[in-house]
Design a protein around this motif. Sequence first.
Motif, short mmCIF file in Angstrom:
data_model
loop_
_atom_site.label_atom_id
_atom_site.label_comp_id
_atom_site.label_asym_id
_atom_site.label_seq_id
_atom_site.Cartn_x
_atom_site.Cartn_y
_atom_site.Cartn_z
N ALA A 1 -36.65 38.01 -61.02
CA ALA A 1 -35.36 38.65 -61.26
C ALA A 1 -34.27 38.04 -60.38
CB ALA A 1 -35.47 40.15 -61.00
N SER A 2 -34.65 37.64 -59.17
CA SER A 2 -33.68 37.04 -58.27
C SER A 2 -33.23 35.67 -58.76
CB SER A 2 -34.28 36.93 -56.86
OG SER A 2 -34.57 38.21 -56.34
N ARG A 3 -34.13 34.94 -59.41
CA ARG A 3 -33.74 33.65 -59.98
C ARG A 3 -32.63 33.84 -61.02
NH1 ARG A 3 -37.23 29.18 -59.69
NH2 ARG A 3 -36.68 28.61 -61.81
N ARG A 4 -32.77 34.88 -61.84
CA ARG A 4 -31.73 35.15 -62.84
C ARG A 4 -30.45 35.65 -62.18
NH1 ARG A 4 -36.41 37.26 -65.22
NH2 ARG A 4 -35.81 39.42 -64.77
N LEU A 5 -30.59 36.45 -61.13
CA LEU A 5 -29.42 36.96 -60.43
C LEU A 5 -28.59 35.83 -59.82
CD1 LEU A 5 -27.79 39.39 -59.27
CD2 LEU A 5 -29.37 39.37 -57.32
N ARG A 6 -29.26 34.77 -59.39
CA ARG A 6 -28.54 33.66 -58.73
C ARG A 6 -27.58 32.97 -59.68
NH1 ARG A 6 -25.56 31.34 -56.52
NH2 ARG A 6 -25.63 30.08 -54.62
N ASP A 7 -27.79 33.10 -60.99
CA ASP A 7 -26.84 32.55 -61.96
C ASP A 7 -25.54 33.35 -61.98
OD1 ASP A 7 -28.52 30.52 -62.73
OD2 ASP A 7 -29.41 31.66 -64.37
N VAL A 8 -25.59 34.57 -61.44
CA VAL A 8 -24.43 35.45 -61.45
C VAL A 8 -23.71 35.46 -60.09
CG1 VAL A 8 -23.65 37.83 -61.81
CG2 VAL A 8 -25.55 36.90 -63.17
N CYS A 9 -24.50 35.47 -59.01
CA CYS A 9 -23.89 35.56 -57.68
C CYS A 9 -24.87 35.06 -56.62
CB CYS A 9 -23.50 37.00 -57.35
SG CYS A 9 -24.90 38.14 -57.20
N ASP A 10 -24.33 34.73 -55.47
CA ASP A 10 -25.17 34.43 -54.31
C ASP A 10 -25.67 35.74 -53.73
OD1 ASP A 10 -26.46 33.04 -52.35
OD2 ASP A 10 -24.66 32.39 -51.28
N PHE A 11 -26.73 35.68 -52.95
CA PHE A 11 -27.26 36.88 -52.30
C PHE A 11 -28.09 36.48 -51.10
CE2 PHE A 11 -30.22 35.68 -55.71
CZ PHE A 11 -31.41 35.55 -55.00
N ASP A 12 -28.28 37.41 -50.19
CA ASP A 12 -29.23 37.27 -49.10
C ASP A 12 -30.50 38.02 -49.47
OD1 ASP A 12 -27.43 35.78 -47.66
OD2 ASP A 12 -26.87 37.40 -46.29
N VAL A 13 -31.57 37.79 -48.72
CA VAL A 13 -32.82 38.53 -48.90
C VAL A 13 -33.14 39.25 -47.60
CG1 VAL A 13 -35.30 38.38 -49.30
CG2 VAL A 13 -33.73 37.02 -50.69
N LEU A 14 -33.17 40.57 -47.64
CA LEU A 14 -33.43 41.36 -46.45
C LEU A 14 -34.86 41.84 -46.42
CD1 LEU A 14 -30.24 43.55 -45.92
CD2 LEU A 14 -30.85 41.35 -44.92
N ASP A 15 -35.58 41.30 -45.47
CA ASP A 15 -36.94 41.71 -45.17
C ASP A 15 -36.90 43.03 -44.41
OD1 ASP A 15 -39.36 41.49 -43.12
OD2 ASP A 15 -39.82 40.20 -44.81
N GLU A 16 -37.98 43.80 -44.48
CA GLU A 16 -38.02 45.07 -43.77
C GLU A 16 -37.83 44.90 -42.26
OE1 GLU A 16 -41.54 47.25 -44.92
OE2 GLU A 16 -41.05 47.02 -47.04
#
Length: 266
Positions: free
Chosen positions: A238-253
Amino acid sequence: DAGDEGADEHAVRAFRSAMGAKYSDIAKLNAAWATKLNSFAEVQPPEELKRAGFKPTPSAFATAGDKRRWLDFITWYHQAIIDFAEQSVRTALKDFPAAKVRTKPGGSAGGVNPIAWGTYCPGYARMARGLGVVLQPADCQGAVFADKWMGTAYQFYGVKECTEPAGGLDDATFRRRLFSDASAGAAQFFTYEFPQHVPDIHRYIQLINGTPGETEVAVYCPTTLYRLGGDLQPTIQASRRLRDVCDFDVLDEVLIDDGALTTSRY
């Protein structure tokens, strides 16, 4: 291998000591694990490790107590390796300047580290904060979730990242890696195939400057599910598809526990 190393007599003693420090009272550990141990001297690594071909999955642990027992073990196991790496780095820093010292906290395998590797990348970033050394994770191939899983941690803890590829990359994949590394805030770039990719390196290497993409969006990495051997592929894809829309960070617990969501960034 978590089973072999976790069963070593010295490791068992260290595990018992860590559980004693965490729970302080054997009654508290029994309540968490649903066990009836008389003392911390009876604490053992999870029985599941003795099964031939055992691979952790959420369903492999029948009860909530079993899951908590496994999570206590695998969290300790990963941290024990990180602690050893920290001692090694601090020993090297006695004789070498920080600019000459780096360590490789495993790789991402295109997603997040397989549990058995023992190379829990956000934990290494946390370990290295303030030391001034460079961390060089492997398997960087433009897999955006994996790159951000590592890169967000490096940025949060203020650690310089130098990426390293998994192996041979064709031209399109090499450019994807450059794009992803720049977005993740990599400060240095390593390749085994410099002659092959000179044109792209000349064109894009100035983007590898240690500054990540600007974003107010964060994707959650469910670390507990990962440590239970759960399938993170739905999140990753899902994140691969999201990257086509916007940048994002990934927050680990781990980052969230350390206050990443209390900043004004997100």
